[in-house]
Structure formats: structure tokens, C-alpha cells
Design a protein around this motif. Structure first.
Motif, mmCIF file in Angstrom:
data_model
loop_
_atom_site.group_PDB
_atom_site.id
_atom_site.type_symbol
_atom_site.label_atom_id
_atom_site.label_comp_id
_atom_site.label_asym_id
_atom_site.label_seq_id
_atom_site.Cartn_x
_atom_site.Cartn_y
_atom_site.Cartn_z
ATOM 1 N N GLY A 1 -31.177 64.549 -0.276
ATOM 2 C CA GLY A 1 -29.898 64.179 -0.852
ATOM 3 C C GLY A 1 -30.045 62.651 -0.781
ATOM 4 O O GLY A 1 -30.259 62.228 0.148
ATOM 5 N N ALA A 2 -29.439 62.107 -1.829
ATOM 6 C CA ALA A 2 -29.742 60.540 -1.856
ATOM 7 C C ALA A 2 -28.767 59.672 -0.809
ATOM 8 O O ALA A 2 -29.371 58.679 -0.467
ATOM 9 C CB ALA A 2 -28.790 60.068 -3.261
ATOM 10 N N ILE A 3 -27.986 60.363 -0.345
ATOM 11 C CA ILE A 3 -27.081 59.540 0.580
ATOM 12 C C ILE A 3 -27.959 59.448 2.000
ATOM 13 O O ILE A 3 -27.550 58.527 2.712
ATOM 14 C CB ILE A 3 -25.710 60.067 0.859
ATOM 15 C CG1 ILE A 3 -24.499 58.993 1.390
ATOM 16 C CG2 ILE A 3 -25.683 61.562 1.594
ATOM 17 C CD1 ILE A 3 -23.287 59.591 1.206
ATOM 18 N N HIS A 4 -28.725 60.374 2.204
ATOM 19 C CA HIS A 4 -29.394 60.262 3.388
ATOM 20 C C HIS A 4 -30.866 59.170 3.136
ATOM 21 O O HIS A 4 -31.465 58.922 4.280
ATOM 22 C CB HIS A 4 -30.131 61.622 3.811
ATOM 23 C CG HIS A 4 -29.098 62.712 4.530
ATOM 24 N ND1 HIS A 4 -28.597 63.513 3.423
ATOM 25 C CD2 HIS A 4 -28.464 62.554 5.428
ATOM 26 C CE1 HIS A 4 -27.719 64.059 4.280
ATOM 27 N NE2 HIS A 4 -27.614 63.722 5.351
ATOM 28 N N THR A 5 -30.681 58.735 2.148
ATOM 29 C CA THR A 5 -31.816 57.414 1.887
ATOM 30 C C THR A 5 -31.077 55.981 2.441
ATOM 31 O O THR A 5 -31.795 55.289 2.728
ATOM 32 C CB THR A 5 -32.118 57.364 0.780
ATOM 33 O OG1 THR A 5 -30.949 56.747 -0.304
ATOM 34 C CG2 THR A 5 -32.878 58.348 0.129
ATOM 35 N N LEU A 6 -29.944 56.240 2.652
ATOM 36 C CA LEU A 6 -29.151 55.137 3.482
ATOM 37 C C LEU A 6 -29.461 55.020 4.873
ATOM 38 O O LEU A 6 -29.545 56.064 5.569
ATOM 39 C CB LEU A 6 -27.515 55.033 3.075
ATOM 40 C CG LEU A 6 -27.293 54.870 1.572
ATOM 41 C CD1 LEU A 6 -25.675 54.936 1.594
ATOM 42 C CD2 LEU A 6 -27.563 53.641 1.048
ATOM 43 N N VAL A 7 -29.344 53.712 5.456
ATOM 44 C CA VAL A 7 -29.338 53.694 6.740
ATOM 45 C C VAL A 7 -28.135 52.955 7.406
ATOM 46 O O VAL A 7 -27.448 52.417 6.798
ATOM 47 C CB VAL A 7 -30.740 52.941 7.211
ATOM 48 C CG1 VAL A 7 -32.129 53.712 6.818
ATOM 49 C CG2 VAL A 7 -30.767 51.684 6.597
ATOM 50 N N PRO A 8 -27.841 53.307 8.611
ATOM 51 C CA PRO A 8 -26.492 52.670 9.142
ATOM 52 C C PRO A 8 -26.655 51.143 8.906
ATOM 53 O O PRO A 8 -27.673 50.570 9.234
ATOM 54 C CB PRO A 8 -26.621 53.094 10.444
ATOM 55 C CG PRO A 8 -27.252 54.407 10.490
ATOM 56 C CD PRO A 8 -28.491 54.336 9.565
ATOM 57 N N GLY A 9 -25.565 50.514 8.641
ATOM 58 C CA GLY A 9 -25.413 49.171 8.361
ATOM 59 C C GLY A 9 -25.390 48.843 6.718
ATOM 60 O O GLY A 9 -25.259 47.922 5.970
ATOM 61 N N ASP A 10 -25.746 50.019 5.875
ATOM 62 C CA ASP A 10 -25.550 50.023 4.456
ATOM 63 C C ASP A 10 -24.186 50.188 3.938
ATOM 64 O O ASP A 10 -23.215 50.473 4.827
ATOM 65 C CB ASP A 10 -26.538 51.006 3.801
ATOM 66 C CG ASP A 10 -27.960 50.666 3.903
ATOM 67 O OD1 ASP A 10 -28.075 49.449 4.155
ATOM 68 O OD2 ASP A 10 -28.882 51.568 3.673
ATOM 69 N N LEU A 11 -23.856 50.158 2.656
ATOM 70 C CA LEU A 11 -22.592 50.260 2.265
ATOM 71 C C LEU A 11 -22.078 51.218 1.288
ATOM 72 O O LEU A 11 -23.371 51.462 0.508
ATOM 73 C CB LEU A 11 -22.145 48.753 1.607
ATOM 74 C CG LEU A 11 -22.325 47.474 2.594
ATOM 75 C CD1 LEU A 11 -21.784 46.204 1.667
ATOM 76 C CD2 LEU A 11 -21.148 47.849 3.566
ATOM 77 N N ILE A 12 -21.184 51.835 1.295
ATOM 78 C CA ILE A 12 -20.865 52.850 0.109
ATOM 79 C C ILE A 12 -19.433 52.181 -0.630
ATOM 80 O O ILE A 12 -18.541 51.884 0.129
ATOM 81 C CB ILE A 12 -20.275 54.201 0.718
ATOM 82 C CG1 ILE A 12 -21.609 54.721 1.354
ATOM 83 C CG2 ILE A 12 -20.039 55.067 -0.278
ATOM 84 C CD1 ILE A 12 -21.129 55.920 2.191
ATOM 85 N N ALA A 13 -19.629 52.226 -2.203
ATOM 86 C CA ALA A 13 -18.416 51.772 -2.722
ATOM 87 C C ALA A 13 -17.866 53.021 -3.231
ATOM 88 O O ALA A 13 -18.726 53.841 -3.752
ATOM 89 C CB ALA A 13 -19.086 50.696 -3.871
ATOM 90 N N TYR A 14 -16.807 52.979 -3.554
ATOM 91 C CA TYR A 14 -15.988 54.167 -4.165
ATOM 92 C C TYR A 14 -15.413 53.695 -5.275
ATOM 93 O O TYR A 14 -14.466 52.982 -5.605
ATOM 94 C CB TYR A 14 -14.870 54.616 -3.091
ATOM 95 C CG TYR A 14 -15.217 55.231 -1.856
ATOM 96 C CD1 TYR A 14 -15.128 56.609 -1.306
ATOM 97 C CD2 TYR A 14 -15.770 54.326 -0.702
ATOM 98 C CE1 TYR A 14 -15.626 56.845 -0.247
ATOM 99 C CE2 TYR A 14 -16.319 54.707 0.214
ATOM 100 C CZ TYR A 14 -16.232 56.065 0.791
ATOM 101 O OH TYR A 14 -16.719 56.452 1.974
#
Length: 387
Positions: free
Chosen positions: A322-335
Motif C-alpha cells: 500500500g502506498a501509505i506504507h512507503t511513508l516513514v515517521p516524520g513525513d506529512l499527510i495532506a487531506y
């Protein structure tokens, strides 16, 4: 800056002539201890019904013959319904709650008492059919209530607050079959913006100081505000202005996390992305769409993927987990809602089963599942902060 979503049954807080204070640095005290006892019991019961089936416990705090009071009760029952529906869709079991209030202002009126307070909540959940340790997350909300005494007992006559659970249970997104996924959901423009992020010229100009990811995460946890679990005595960083009364503090917080020079990620303030500690923030520092554009065009951030809940969560050929699991802690999510970015959150980790968790402001959140309080019309922009 995110749009502050307020209880559907009540008036928007910002329209009041007597509203929630800008800061919550001092605690108010009342000569009537019964008021504090009433408020503590009220919010403890409201926390409990979020996970219990005994909704009748709440009716004793409201006036059945007053329309505004009935509306306030209806709203609390609605938010409980939403949380139950969300938990069912995610296969979560909520098992415990913890509630704490801090009264910040109290004024006597002719027919009652006006109160401003901060509510700090903790919810504990487990995953169904899986043996994992229970996970805790915290929420923080700011409330303005008007209390009325009748027959020697206090009641809630009306209330205003920005509620992260004020959502339609029918619009909770579900995980669709993999065959329905479009791995190329991100638009051509968005993918081009990701390419621009890798420009050597921009990286040379802006990324001379590396992103201190560990320090950024520590900052996100320390200054997550009123959400139980956060540090700093559940307060914001006093060195920054609180933009909640001006529409929301989420982008201000995200900027602090990656850019605070002493405790945060330490990315250099450049261009229009700046905070002047005696004067306040630039528009790019606090406004959601401007901040998003700055990240993606400056080289500070790279758009990994853009899509609905289903699209970012489900594995596909390109993103095996899943794409979201390519993020690492300290990254950002925009809604994003209706084409405009409405909110920013900081990815702080994953629970034991791998569910993404975020911290943010307005409402304050500490290690909260990333989609809680958002519906199927939300588009998520997954932004990797360049190290």
C-alpha cells in the motif's frame, strides 16, 4: 490552514461574541465546586458512551424541554454512533477511555454560567482476531458551554466545539477489492511535481541542512497539544502563535515540526516559508495549499502518492504494502476536500498491525489512526520530507 469543522447542530464558535480564548495558559476557578464536579462527570460520561452501548447515561445532563440542550445531546449520541461505525469498518475494538478537563474561563450570567474548557481524551483499542498489545491514542478539543441550574441541579443548555467525530457514519470509506484500484490515481501534474522535487539545483540550494527526522518526531509528540499522551503539560509551544481562532493551527504545527530550528526538524526557513518569532507566520507557513505547494516545488517534499482511503491503503503492483506504507515517521499527510487541501498531519508511526498514526492540531491528536474523522470524499496526499 485547515477549515475548522464545528458541530452540525450548533453555531460556529467563531461567530460568538464570547468565544473560546486564543490561549489556554491559565486555569479558571469557580467558587461553586458543584460546577467542576458536574463538568468532570459530564465529560467522563461522554467519553464512556463513545465505546459503550448505554446511551441513556447521558440524558441526565441535558434539558429535555430546551431545544439547544436537546440538540447538544443529539450531537453527542451522533458522535458515538460514528465512532462505533468507524471501529466496525476498521475491525477495531475500543476497550477503555480516559477523560480529563481543564477549565480556562468561567463567567456568571443572570440565568447560568458560561464556561470555556479544554477536554483531553484517551481511547484504547485492540484489533479484532489479532493478538496485539492494546494501542492508546489521544484527542484534545476546546469547548464553550452554557450551564443552567434547575431544581438545584446543573444542566448543559448549549455548547459549541470543533468536533473531529462530527461525521456521517454512512460515508466511512471501506477497503474495496484490489480489482477496483487504480495504481495510477495520481494525476500527471502531481507526478510531475514529484519529479521537480528531485531537482539537483533545488536540493543544492535548500537542502544544505538535513532534516532531523528523530528530532521532528520528538517535537510532534511534545507539542501535540491537549491530546492525552502529548508532552509539555498538554500545551502548545508558547514560542508560536496559536492560529486556532483564525481558522486552524494544523499547518502552523506541521511547519513547526519540520522547521523549528531548536527542537524540530530544523529545515531552513526559505522563500515565503518563514516564522518571525516576534511577529508571527507567513501565509505559506500557516495556509494549507500554500504550504503544500511550497513543499512540492521547493525540494523539501516529494509527493509519493495521491488518492482516496482505498487507494492509499490497498496493495498494488507498484506499492506491494500500500502506498501509505512507503511513508516513514516524520513525513506529512495532506487531506484534500473538493480540490483544496483542508488539513495537514504528521505521520508519527504505525501500530502493531501496521495502521498509520498521526499527530496534529485542531483538533489536537496524538498517535491517532490517520483517517479517523474523515470520509470517503477525502483525498490523501502522501508527502515524503526529503532527508
Amino acid at each position: 490552514m485547515n477549515s475548522v469543522r464545528t458541530s452540525i447542530s450548533l453555531i460556529i464558535v467563531m461567530s460568538l461574541c464570547w468565544c473560546v480564548p486564543t490561549t489556554f495558559s491559565q486555569e479558571a476557578h469557580s467558587a461553586d465546586p458543584e460546577v467542576h464536579i458536574f463538568l468532570e462527570k459530564l465529560f467522563r460520561t461522554r467519553a464512556d458512551i463513545l465505546i459503550s452501548d448505554n446511551k441513556n447515561l447521558l440524558s441526565e445532563f441535558y434539558l429535555n424541554n430546551v431545544k439547544s440542550s436537546r440538540s447538544a445531546l443529539k450531537h453527542e449520541l451522533h458522535r458515538s454512533k460514528y465512532l462505533h461505525a468507524w471501529a466496525k469498518q476498521r475491525s477495531f475494538n475500543f476497550v477503555r477511555t480516559e477523560s480529563q478537563i481543564r477549565v480556562t474561563q468561567m463567567k456568571n450570567k443572570e440565568d447560568g454560567i458560561a464556561v470555556s474548557l479544554v477536554h483531553s481524551l484517551k481511547l484504547t483499542y485492540t484489533h479484532q482476531k489479532d493478538i496485539f498489545e492494546p494501542h492508546e491514542f489521544g484527542m484534545g478539543t476546546r469547548h464553550t458551554l452554557f450551564l443552567q441550574k434547575k431544581d438545584n441541579k446543573w444542566y448543559v443548555k448549549r455548547e459549541w466545539y470543533s468536533d473531529p467525530f462530527d461525521e456521517n457514519p454512512e460515508l466511512i470509506p471501506i477497503l474495496a477489492p484490489e480489482s477496483e484500484l487504480d495504481p495510477d490515481y495520481a494525476s500527471t501534474k502531481d507526478r510531475e511535481m514529484g519529479d521537480i522535487n528531485l531537482s539537483p539545483a533545488l536540493k543544492t540550494g535548500f537542502l544544505k541542512n538535513k532534516y532531523n527526522r528523530a528530532q521532528a518526531l520528538a517535537y510532534a509528540d511534545k507539542y501535540a497539544g491537549a491530546a492525552l499522551g502529548a508532552g509539555n503539560n498538554l500545551r502548545y509551544n508558547k514560542n508560536y502563535k496559536d492560529y486556532t481562532p483564525l481558522g486552524g493551527d494544523c499547518t502552523n504545527f506541521a511547519s513547526q515540526v519540520i522547521g523549528d530550528p531548536k527542537e524540530g526538524g530544523g529545515l531552513k526557513m526559505v522563500g515565503n516559508w518563514r516564522y518571525w518569532f516576534k511577529a508571527g507566520a507567513s501565509h505559506t507557513w500557516v495556509q494549507t495549499d500554500r504550504f503544500k505547494n511550497f513543499l512540492l516545488y521547493s525540494g523539501y517534499g516529494k509527493l509519493i502518492f495521491k488518492g482516496t482511503y482505498t487507494a492509499v491503503m490497498k496493495p498494488n503492483e507498484k506499492f506491494k504494502e500500500g502506498a501509505i506504507h512507503t511513508l516513514v515517521p516524520g513525513d506529512l499527510i495532506a487531506y484534500e476536500l473538493s480540490g483544496d487541501v483542508d488539513h495537514f498531519a504528521v505521520l508519527v508511526g504505525f501500530d502493531d498491525k501496521g495502521y498509520p498514526l498521526v499527530n496534529c492540531h485542531t483538533a489536537d491528536r496524538y498517535h491517532v489512526p490517520f483517517d479517523l474523522g474523515w470520509d470517503k470524499n477525502t483525498t490523501y496526499l502522501l508527502i515524503h520530507v526529503m532527508d
